[in-house]
Design an enzyme around this catalytic site. Sequence first.
Site, PDB file in Angstrom:
ATOM      1  N   PRO A   1       2.438   4.426  21.590  1.00 37.62           N
ATOM      2  CA  PRO A   1       1.940   5.806  21.695  1.00 37.62           C
ATOM      3  C   PRO A   1       2.443   6.706  20.567  1.00 37.62           C
ATOM      4  O   PRO A   1       1.698   7.582  20.100  1.00 37.62           O
ATOM      5  CB  PRO A   1       2.477   6.286  23.051  1.00 37.62           C
ATOM      6  CG  PRO A   1       2.887   5.060  23.777  1.00 37.62           C
ATOM      7  CD  PRO A   1       3.203   4.009  22.780  1.00 37.62           C
TER       8      PRO A   1
ATOM      9  N   GLY B   1      -5.902   1.046  17.384  1.00 37.98           N
ATOM     10  CA  GLY B   1      -4.894   0.662  16.393  1.00 37.98           C
ATOM     11  C   GLY B   1      -4.364   1.883  15.672  1.00 37.98           C
ATOM     12  O   GLY B   1      -5.007   2.944  15.643  1.00 37.98           O
TER      13      GLY B   1
ATOM     14  N   TYR C   1     -13.439  -8.571   9.103  1.00 37.35           N
ATOM     15  CA  TYR C   1     -14.594  -9.145   8.396  1.00 37.35           C
ATOM     16  C   TYR C   1     -14.519 -10.669   8.287  1.00 37.35           C
ATOM     17  O   TYR C   1     -15.398 -11.298   7.715  1.00 37.35           O
ATOM     18  CB  TYR C   1     -14.735  -8.536   6.991  1.00 37.35           C
ATOM     19  CG  TYR C   1     -13.484  -8.623   6.156  1.00 37.35           C
ATOM     20  CD1 TYR C   1     -13.162  -9.782   5.476  1.00 37.35           C
ATOM     21  CD2 TYR C   1     -12.616  -7.551   6.074  1.00 37.35           C
ATOM     22  CE1 TYR C   1     -12.001  -9.857   4.733  1.00 37.35           C
ATOM     23  CE2 TYR C   1     -11.454  -7.622   5.329  1.00 37.35           C
ATOM     24  CZ  TYR C   1     -11.154  -8.780   4.666  1.00 37.35           C
ATOM     25  OH  TYR C   1      -9.995  -8.866   3.940  1.00 37.35           O
TER      26      TYR C   1
ATOM     27  N   GLY D   1      -2.450   1.426  12.467  1.00 38.32           N
ATOM     28  CA  GLY D   1      -1.878   0.938  11.207  1.00 38.32           C
ATOM     29  C   GLY D   1      -2.562   1.602  10.019  1.00 38.32           C
ATOM     30  O   GLY D   1      -3.160   2.680  10.139  1.00 38.32           O
TER      31      GLY D   1
ATOM     32  N   LYS E   1       0.816  -1.225   0.000  1.00 36.59           N
ATOM     33  CA  LYS E   1       0.000   0.000   0.000  1.00 36.59           C
ATOM     34  C   LYS E   1       0.847   1.272   0.000  1.00 36.59           C
ATOM     35  O   LYS E   1       0.433   2.294  -0.526  1.00 36.59           O
ATOM     36  CB  LYS E   1      -0.918   0.010   1.219  1.00 36.59           C
ATOM     37  CG  LYS E   1      -2.101  -0.928   1.088  1.00 36.59           C
ATOM     38  CD  LYS E   1      -3.039  -0.770   2.271  1.00 36.59           C
ATOM     39  CE  LYS E   1      -4.359  -1.439   1.991  1.00 36.59           C
ATOM     40  NZ  LYS E   1      -5.364  -1.164   2.986  1.00 36.59           N
TER      41      LYS E   1
ATOM     42  N   ASP F   1     -10.744   3.278   1.034  1.00 36.99           N
ATOM     43  CA  ASP F   1     -11.032   2.809   2.403  1.00 36.99           C
ATOM     44  C   ASP F   1     -11.720   3.877   3.242  1.00 36.99           C
ATOM     45  O   ASP F   1     -12.612   3.570   4.032  1.00 36.99           O
ATOM     46  CB  ASP F   1      -9.737   2.383   3.105  1.00 36.99           C
ATOM     47  CG  ASP F   1      -9.341   0.953   2.761  1.00 36.99           C
ATOM     48  OD1 ASP F   1     -10.209   0.197   2.288  1.00 36.99           O
ATOM     49  OD2 ASP F   1      -8.159   0.596   2.954  1.00 36.99           O
TER      50      ASP F   1
ATOM     51  N   LEU G   1     -13.660  -3.498  12.148  1.00 37.58           N
ATOM     52  CA  LEU G   1     -13.262  -3.561  10.737  1.00 37.58           C
ATOM     53  C   LEU G   1     -12.931  -4.989  10.291  1.00 37.58           C
ATOM     54  O   LEU G   1     -12.889  -5.289   9.100  1.00 37.58           O
ATOM     55  CB  LEU G   1     -12.045  -2.645  10.495  1.00 37.58           C
ATOM     56  CG  LEU G   1     -12.365  -1.273   9.911  1.00 37.58           C
ATOM     57  CD1 LEU G   1     -13.469  -0.580  10.665  1.00 37.58           C
ATOM     58  CD2 LEU G   1     -11.132  -0.394   9.867  1.00 37.58           C
TER      59      LEU G   1
ATOM     60  N   ALA H   1      -5.300   0.831   8.255  1.00 37.85           N
ATOM     61  CA  ALA H   1      -6.754   1.031   8.330  1.00 37.85           C
ATOM     62  C   ALA H   1      -7.075   2.194   9.254  1.00 37.85           C
ATOM     63  O   ALA H   1      -7.947   3.017   8.954  1.00 37.85           O
ATOM     64  CB  ALA H   1      -7.435  -0.247   8.818  1.00 37.85           C
TER      65      ALA H   1
HETATM   66  P1  NAP Z   1      -1.834  -2.946  10.063  1.00 36.73           P
HETATM   67  O1  NAP Z   1      -1.416  -1.830   9.193  1.00 36.73           O
HETATM   68  O2  NAP Z   1      -0.947  -4.108  10.274  1.00 36.73           O
HETATM   69  O3  NAP Z   1      -2.148  -2.295  11.515  1.00 36.73           O
HETATM   70  C1  NAP Z   1      -2.583  -3.068  12.591  1.00 36.73           C
HETATM   71  C2  NAP Z   1      -2.621  -2.206  13.854  1.00 36.73           C
HETATM   72  O4  NAP Z   1      -3.125  -3.020  14.899  1.00 36.73           O
HETATM   73  C3  NAP Z   1      -1.251  -1.714  14.305  1.00 36.73           C
HETATM   74  O5  NAP Z   1      -1.383  -0.455  14.904  1.00 36.73           O
HETATM   75  C4  NAP Z   1      -0.862  -2.741  15.367  1.00 36.73           C
HETATM   76  O6  NAP Z   1       0.003  -2.259  16.338  1.00 36.73           O
HETATM   77  C5  NAP Z   1      -2.196  -3.021  15.979  1.00 36.73           C
HETATM   78  N1  NAP Z   1      -2.214  -4.304  16.666  1.00 36.73           N
HETATM   79  C6  NAP Z   1      -1.913  -5.514  16.137  1.00 36.73           C
HETATM   80  N2  NAP Z   1      -2.056  -6.470  17.072  1.00 36.73           N
HETATM   81  C7  NAP Z   1      -2.423  -5.833  18.205  1.00 36.73           C
HETATM   82  C8  NAP Z   1      -2.704  -6.286  19.511  1.00 36.73           C
HETATM   83  N3  NAP Z   1      -2.623  -7.588  19.854  1.00 36.73           N
HETATM   84  N4  NAP Z   1      -3.060  -5.371  20.434  1.00 36.73           N
HETATM   85  C9  NAP Z   1      -3.123  -4.072  20.132  1.00 36.73           C
HETATM   86  N5  NAP Z   1      -2.867  -3.574  18.905  1.00 36.73           N
HETATM   87  C10 NAP Z   1      -2.521  -4.462  17.966  1.00 36.73           C
HETATM   88  O7  NAP Z   1      -3.211  -3.546   9.595  1.00 36.73           O
HETATM   89  P2  NAP Z   1      -4.407  -2.750   8.877  1.00 36.73           P
HETATM   90  O8  NAP Z   1      -4.237  -2.780   7.416  1.00 36.73           O
HETATM   91  O9  NAP Z   1      -4.554  -1.440   9.563  1.00 36.73           O
HETATM   92  O10 NAP Z   1      -5.643  -3.716   9.203  1.00 36.73           O
HETATM   93  C11 NAP Z   1      -6.173  -3.836  10.509  1.00 36.73           C
HETATM   94  C12 NAP Z   1      -7.429  -4.680  10.497  1.00 36.73           C
HETATM   95  O11 NAP Z   1      -8.447  -4.014   9.753  1.00 36.73           O
HETATM   96  C13 NAP Z   1      -7.251  -6.047   9.794  1.00 36.73           C
HETATM   97  O12 NAP Z   1      -7.974  -7.017  10.485  1.00 36.73           O
HETATM   98  C14 NAP Z   1      -7.854  -5.825   8.414  1.00 36.73           C
HETATM   99  O13 NAP Z   1      -8.360  -7.029   7.861  1.00 36.73           O
HETATM  100  C15 NAP Z   1      -8.974  -4.866   8.759  1.00 36.73           C
HETATM  101  N6  NAP Z   1      -9.360  -4.073   7.597  1.00 36.73           N
HETATM  102  C16 NAP Z   1     -10.639  -4.208   7.153  1.00 36.73           C
HETATM  103  C17 NAP Z   1     -11.060  -3.475   6.075  1.00 36.73           C
HETATM  104  C18 NAP Z   1     -12.459  -3.632   5.602  1.00 36.73           C
HETATM  105  O14 NAP Z   1     -12.754  -3.273   4.468  1.00 36.73           O
HETATM  106  N7  NAP Z   1     -13.356  -4.119   6.435  1.00 36.73           N
HETATM  107  C19 NAP Z   1     -10.195  -2.587   5.432  1.00 36.73           C
HETATM  108  C20 NAP Z   1      -8.884  -2.470   5.915  1.00 36.73           C
HETATM  109  C21 NAP Z   1      -8.491  -3.214   7.010  1.00 36.73           C
HETATM  110  P3  NAP Z   1       1.582  -2.136  16.076  1.00 36.73           P
HETATM  111  O15 NAP Z   1       1.734  -1.023  15.080  1.00 36.73           O
HETATM  112  O16 NAP Z   1       2.123  -1.811  17.425  1.00 36.73           O
HETATM  113  O17 NAP Z   1       2.014  -3.460  15.545  1.00 36.73           O
END
Ligand code: NAP
Length: 487
Positions: free
Chosen positions: A363, A337, A422, A339, A278, A314, A420, A341
Amino acid sequence: MSKLCVTVTADTTAELRRKRDDVVGADLVELRLDTVSDPDVAGALADRRTPVVVTCRPPWEGGRFKGSEEERKKILADALARGAEYVDIEWKANFTDLVSSTGGRRVVLSSHDFRGVPPDLRERAEAMRATGAEVVKLAVKTSRLSDCLPLHDLAASAKHDHTILIGMGECGLATRVLAKKFGSLWAYAGDQHQIGQITASDLLDRYRFRGLTENTAVYGLVGRPISHSASPAMHNAAFAATRLDAVYLPFPAADVDDFVTFGRAMGVKGASITIPFKVSLFDRMDEVYAVARRIGAINTMKAQDGRWIGGNTDASAFLTPLRDRVNLRGARVAVLGAGGAARAVAVALGSSDAQVTVYARNPAKAREVAMTASAAAAALPPPPDSWDVLVNCTPVGMYPKSNDTPLDASLLTGRHVYDLVYNPTVTRLMREAANAGCQAIGGLEMLVAQALEQFEWWTGTKPPAGVMREAALKRLAEFMRNENHVV
Ligand code: NAP
């Protein structure tokens, strides 16, 4: 029109014949006599209703034949003598007398390279054609999407329309689905997954193999790993429903250069982009829309007049399920979170007059995301009674760890919980939120909404929302069934 050849293997000739007769929708059936313990050509050919390719592959070319080369040659000669529509003869076997016995007619001269794309591919093809074989088949192992390109170049330069070009491995899927673009006389389907084969029903139903042409517009999903994704199912169902000459493939790029090289050479019209590309693909766009620039990542690209434009669907897709349910004006929103999303969510919320706080275990990351939306940042977890809307942007609770939850049930004190995640479609967080009296919203609606927006941006056609939602649900259910089966 490229034909479809379905490969069948079995333990015995009788079983091979049964499986041959069970094949539906194929133009040809490949009978892999090397896989049976009692290879019997007459038995394999008897009463066939579909034309066949008789193959008896030796171990040195990826097959299972246990006998001598002499015995193998006898089987192939027998198949030719008994009138098999085609007989596959390995180029490296040097059975030149066998090839010339029919003046090359009905012979598929084949070469398989399991190490990669041989540097002398073109010379090899020419040498094979010079034997007079009716059909020349070249199969090479692909480890990158761009490994398909030498095959594509070969097809473009060849004046020979009796060629079959196959990229083995998951990166070679385009050569199978887009057989017509690769100038292949036929594509192979079956259950030889180790070499990247897909089933005939996937080829025919999911990818609409019969309807694809040389001009089919190619779209796809760039990411790695992506085999679990629902996007191919959603977009292909939408192309079918709107009768567009287009197809959507998984593109498991080895790295960002791999997709750029492949996408440019194949004239890919658009792509969904997921982890881990991305941000890296963002830097390869000729233009990036403002929302995507604010998020700092793209989830969609579109090719327009040779230029690649990046966007991000998104942020607006996140808001879609909230529109009729939640008044964000003045609402206290907790985002969990920090990341990709969370960034899209923060940008979306930035223009909603909500009071947003980003909570993350790191933080510094929480502060960085908060800045994109003039939001506050804090450490997890959000305290009780501090939010009206809670958005889970962490993967906690996602399959296979579906028993996990990002927030203890005792802290679910607000009005709306939007997860989020799914997969599963109903998470533990959603169940506990509903039990606590909150309205729970799952990630499926956002998933579908971002795909609807992509579809419309690419094609200028109104997307069939119900069809895409059904396709996503079906794909997720299929995924769960397969995973449970494996367990
Ligand atoms: P990402 O970039 O990897 O970010 C994940 C975030 O979650 C990071 O801030 C990470 O913290 C945090 N995290 C991971 N494990 C954790 C835990 N055990 N406790 C607390 N925080 C934790 O992933 P992303 O792309 O943002 O996606 C996140 C979720 O959203 C996924 O499940 C994805 O499938 C879902 N999503 C859904 C849609 C939709 O259309 N419904 C669209 C996008 C994403 P660190 O940075 O400290 O590792």
